[in-house]
Design a protein around this motif. Structure first.
Motif, PDB file in Angstrom:
ATOM      1  N   LYS A 121      34.210  50.237  41.885  1.00 46.22           N
ATOM      2  CA  LYS A 121      33.467  50.837  42.984  1.00 46.22           C
ATOM      3  C   LYS A 121      33.341  49.898  44.195  1.00 46.22           C
ATOM      4  O   LYS A 121      33.445  50.329  45.324  1.00 46.22           O
ATOM      5  N   HIS A 122      33.113  48.600  43.948  1.00 51.06           N
ATOM      6  CA  HIS A 122      32.861  47.651  45.039  1.00 51.06           C
ATOM      7  C   HIS A 122      33.870  46.504  45.082  1.00 51.06           C
ATOM      8  O   HIS A 122      33.558  45.444  45.607  1.00 51.06           O
ATOM      9  N   GLU A 127      36.610  46.072  46.793  1.00 51.07           N
ATOM     10  CA  GLU A 127      37.067  45.677  48.130  1.00 51.07           C
ATOM     11  C   GLU A 127      36.139  44.632  48.736  1.00 51.07           C
ATOM     12  O   GLU A 127      36.595  43.626  49.282  1.00 51.07           O
ATOM     13  N   ALA A 128      34.846  44.870  48.613  1.00 47.11           N
ATOM     14  CA  ALA A 128      33.879  43.931  49.186  1.00 47.11           C
ATOM     15  C   ALA A 128      33.957  42.587  48.474  1.00 47.11           C
ATOM     16  O   ALA A 128      33.922  41.533  49.119  1.00 47.11           O
ATOM     17  N   ALA A 129      34.093  42.607  47.165  1.00 45.64           N
ATOM     18  CA  ALA A 129      34.187  41.355  46.407  1.00 45.64           C
ATOM     19  C   ALA A 129      35.427  40.570  46.811  1.00 45.64           C
ATOM     20  O   ALA A 129      35.364  39.352  46.994  1.00 45.64           O
ATOM     21  N   ILE A 130      36.537  41.248  46.969  1.00 45.88           N
ATOM     22  CA  ILE A 130      37.779  40.569  47.331  1.00 45.88           C
ATOM     23  C   ILE A 130      37.696  40.031  48.751  1.00 45.88           C
ATOM     24  O   ILE A 130      38.088  38.887  49.019  1.00 45.88           O
ATOM     25  N   LEU A 131      37.184  40.821  49.683  1.00 42.99           N
ATOM     26  CA  LEU A 131      37.073  40.354  51.072  1.00 42.99           C
ATOM     27  C   LEU A 131      36.149  39.149  51.197  1.00 42.99           C
ATOM     28  O   LEU A 131      36.490  38.162  51.835  1.00 42.99           O
ATOM     29  N   VAL A 132      34.992  39.232  50.578  1.00 44.55           N
ATOM     30  CA  VAL A 132      34.058  38.106  50.656  1.00 44.55           C
ATOM     31  C   VAL A 132      34.647  36.908  49.907  1.00 44.55           C
ATOM     32  O   VAL A 132      34.564  35.776  50.381  1.00 44.55           O
ATOM     33  N   GLY A 133      35.274  37.156  48.768  1.00 47.81           N
ATOM     34  CA  GLY A 133      35.878  36.076  47.992  1.00 47.81           C
ATOM     35  C   GLY A 133      37.005  35.370  48.720  1.00 47.81           C
ATOM     36  O   GLY A 133      37.250  34.184  48.508  1.00 47.81           O
ATOM     37  N   ALA A 134      37.678  36.075  49.599  1.00 46.76           N
ATOM     38  CA  ALA A 134      38.772  35.468  50.355  1.00 46.76           C
ATOM     39  C   ALA A 134      38.265  34.421  51.335  1.00 46.76           C
ATOM     40  O   ALA A 134      39.013  33.546  51.756  1.00 46.76           O
ATOM     41  N   PHE A 135      36.995  34.484  51.698  1.00 45.51           N
ATOM     42  CA  PHE A 135      36.426  33.557  52.675  1.00 45.51           C
ATOM     43  C   PHE A 135      35.643  32.413  52.034  1.00 45.51           C
ATOM     44  O   PHE A 135      35.377  31.429  52.683  1.00 45.51           O
ATOM     45  N   THR A 136      35.234  32.577  50.786  1.00 43.38           N
ATOM     46  CA  THR A 136      34.359  31.585  50.170  1.00 43.38           C
ATOM     47  C   THR A 136      35.165  30.418  49.619  1.00 43.38           C
ATOM     48  O   THR A 136      36.377  30.518  49.428  1.00 43.38           O
ATOM     49  N   PRO A 137      34.490  29.311  49.327  1.00 40.37           N
ATOM     50  CA  PRO A 137      35.175  28.179  48.698  1.00 40.37           C
ATOM     51  C   PRO A 137      35.525  28.421  47.227  1.00 40.37           C
ATOM     52  O   PRO A 137      36.203  27.618  46.624  1.00 40.37           O
ATOM     53  N   ILE A 138      35.060  29.539  46.661  1.00 36.75           N
ATOM     54  CA  ILE A 138      35.397  29.868  45.271  1.00 36.75           C
ATOM     55  C   ILE A 138      36.910  30.071  45.190  1.00 36.75           C
ATOM     56  O   ILE A 138      37.482  30.767  46.027  1.00 36.75           O
ATOM     57  N   PRO A 139      37.563  29.469  44.188  1.00 35.67           N
ATOM     58  CA  PRO A 139      39.025  29.662  44.071  1.00 35.67           C
ATOM     59  C   PRO A 139      39.382  31.150  43.997  1.00 35.67           C
ATOM     60  O   PRO A 139      38.817  31.885  43.178  1.00 35.67           O
ATOM     61  N   PHE A 140      40.303  31.557  44.837  1.00 36.34           N
ATOM     62  CA  PHE A 140      40.655  32.972  44.953  1.00 36.34           C
ATOM     63  C   PHE A 140      41.334  33.492  43.693  1.00 36.34           C
ATOM     64  O   PHE A 140      41.317  34.687  43.428  1.00 36.34           O
ATOM     65  N   LYS A 141      41.926  32.593  42.894  1.00 39.52           N
ATOM     66  CA  LYS A 141      42.605  33.050  41.679  1.00 39.52           C
ATOM     67  C   LYS A 141      41.642  33.731  40.721  1.00 39.52           C
ATOM     68  O   LYS A 141      42.041  34.576  39.941  1.00 39.52           O
ATOM     69  N   ILE A 142      40.353  33.407  40.796  1.00 42.13           N
ATOM     70  CA  ILE A 142      39.358  34.093  39.968  1.00 42.13           C
ATOM     71  C   ILE A 142      39.342  35.577  40.314  1.00 42.13           C
ATOM     72  O   ILE A 142      39.318  36.436  39.436  1.00 42.13           O
ATOM     73  N   PHE A 143      39.401  35.886  41.602  1.00 39.76           N
ATOM     74  CA  PHE A 143      39.379  37.285  42.038  1.00 39.76           C
ATOM     75  C   PHE A 143      40.673  38.008  41.671  1.00 39.76           C
ATOM     76  O   PHE A 143      40.648  39.188  41.344  1.00 39.76           O
ATOM     77  N   THR A 144      41.801  37.296  41.725  1.00 39.59           N
ATOM     78  CA  THR A 144      43.076  37.947  41.377  1.00 39.59           C
ATOM     79  C   THR A 144      43.132  38.245  39.886  1.00 39.59           C
ATOM     80  O   THR A 144      43.561  39.324  39.480  1.00 39.59           O
ATOM     81  N   ILE A 145      42.673  37.296  39.071  1.00 40.20           N
ATOM     82  CA  ILE A 145      42.680  37.509  37.619  1.00 40.20           C
ATOM     83  C   ILE A 145      41.708  38.633  37.253  1.00 40.20           C
ATOM     84  O   ILE A 145      42.035  39.514  36.462  1.00 40.20           O
ATOM     85  N   LEU A 162      32.110  31.957  55.525  1.00 35.15           N
ATOM     86  CA  LEU A 162      31.228  32.737  54.658  1.00 35.15           C
ATOM     87  C   LEU A 162      30.509  33.818  55.465  1.00 35.15           C
ATOM     88  O   LEU A 162      30.397  34.961  55.032  1.00 35.15           O
ATOM     89  N   SER A 163      30.073  33.477  56.661  1.00 31.55           N
ATOM     90  CA  SER A 163      29.406  34.461  57.529  1.00 31.55           C
ATOM     91  C   SER A 163      30.360  35.586  57.915  1.00 31.55           C
ATOM     92  O   SER A 163      29.985  36.763  57.891  1.00 31.55           O
ATOM     93  N   VAL A 164      31.600  35.234  58.259  1.00 29.21           N
ATOM     94  CA  VAL A 164      32.590  36.256  58.607  1.00 29.21           C
ATOM     95  C   VAL A 164      32.864  37.136  57.397  1.00 29.21           C
ATOM     96  O   VAL A 164      32.962  38.363  57.512  1.00 29.21           O
ATOM     97  N   GLY A 165      32.969  36.526  56.215  1.00 32.22           N
ATOM     98  CA  GLY A 165      33.192  37.300  54.997  1.00 32.22           C
ATOM     99  C   GLY A 165      32.058  38.269  54.716  1.00 32.22           C
ATOM    100  O   GLY A 165      32.278  39.430  54.379  1.00 32.22           O
ATOM    101  N   ILE A 166      30.837  37.796  54.882  1.00 33.93           N
ATOM    102  CA  ILE A 166      29.673  38.666  54.669  1.00 33.93           C
ATOM    103  C   ILE A 166      29.633  39.769  55.723  1.00 33.93           C
ATOM    104  O   ILE A 166      29.336  40.921  55.420  1.00 33.93           O
ATOM    105  N   LEU A 167      29.970  39.432  56.961  1.00 29.02           N
ATOM    106  CA  LEU A 167      30.000  40.422  58.036  1.00 29.02           C
ATOM    107  C   LEU A 167      31.043  41.503  57.744  1.00 29.02           C
ATOM    108  O   LEU A 167      30.746  42.706  57.836  1.00 29.02           O
ATOM    109  N   ILE A 168      32.240  41.101  57.363  1.00 32.81           N
ATOM    110  CA  ILE A 168      33.288  42.079  57.035  1.00 32.81           C
ATOM    111  C   ILE A 168      32.868  42.916  55.830  1.00 32.81           C
ATOM    112  O   ILE A 168      33.035  44.139  55.819  1.00 32.81           O
ATOM    113  N   GLY A 169      32.298  42.259  54.816  1.00 33.27           N
ATOM    114  CA  GLY A 169      31.807  43.001  53.656  1.00 33.27           C
ATOM    115  C   GLY A 169      30.711  43.985  54.029  1.00 33.27           C
ATOM    116  O   GLY A 169      30.679  45.110  53.540  1.00 33.27           O
TER     117      GLY A 169
END
Length: 187
Positions: free
Chosen positions: A72-73, A75-93, A144-151
């Protein structure tokens, strides 16, 4: 290629851009391309073995709930995750594990990662080594702010679409209040 190279691409980009600011845009392009190549690999890992691992460490009802929430959500998790320092591979897996559509993952990853990599690239290209202090102190907060704004924008648009959809469904199901029942007195 990010699964082969354990250092996140952003850290490599920052270091190399500080050494050679005139090549910062090129380095952003390489990092962005590497991310897009690595995204389906992480997705595949999640698709093949992610469910097995998650089912062993989570109760079935939690796994089902997480799957529904990510569907359900996502898209928002992926968009915000793309901007954060969290390794993006977590979101892909996680996307592969949750059977999230690969084309959507690639689309949102491309948007988010392009903004992140090219923001750093442009800063170094324009400001040279002076961008290093700017990146160290401000970039994470900005991204992070841009990611939250886009989300937030995405969430608002989705909420509006859902309301319109519900209104159109209720208007089809229920007859208008001012209609007259002609068959009521014909018995």
């Amino acid at each position: 290629m990010r699964f082969i190279f354990p250092i996140p691409a952003l850290f490599s980009q920052l270091s190399l851009s500080a050494l050679s600011p005139d090549r910062a845009i090129w380095l952003a392009t390489i990092g962005f391309a590497g991310c897009l190549i690595g995204t389906p690999i992480g997705y595949g890992i999640g698709k093949v073995s992610g469910s097995l691992v998650l089912n062993k460490i989570m109760k079935k009802k939690w796994y089902d709930s997480a799957t529904a929430l990510f569907t359900k959500h996502g898209e928002a998790a992926i968009l915000v995750g793309a901007f954060t320092p969290i390794p993006f591979k977590i979101f892909t897996i996680l996307s592969g594990c949750m059977n999230y559509p690969l084309w959507k993952l690639l689309s949102y990853a491309a948007i988010g990662r392009a903004v992140k990599f090219y923001t750093v690239g442009v800063l170094f290209y324009v400001y040279g080594r002076a961008a290093e202090n700017m990146v160290d102190s401000v970039l994470t907060i900005i991204l992070l702010s841009v990611g939250i704004l886009i989300g937030g924008v995405w969430f608002t648009v989705r909420m509006i679409k859902n309301r319109k959809k519900k209104r159109s469904e209720t208007s089809v199901v229920q007859p208008p209040k001012d209609s007259i029942d002609v068959t009521a007195g014909e018995e």
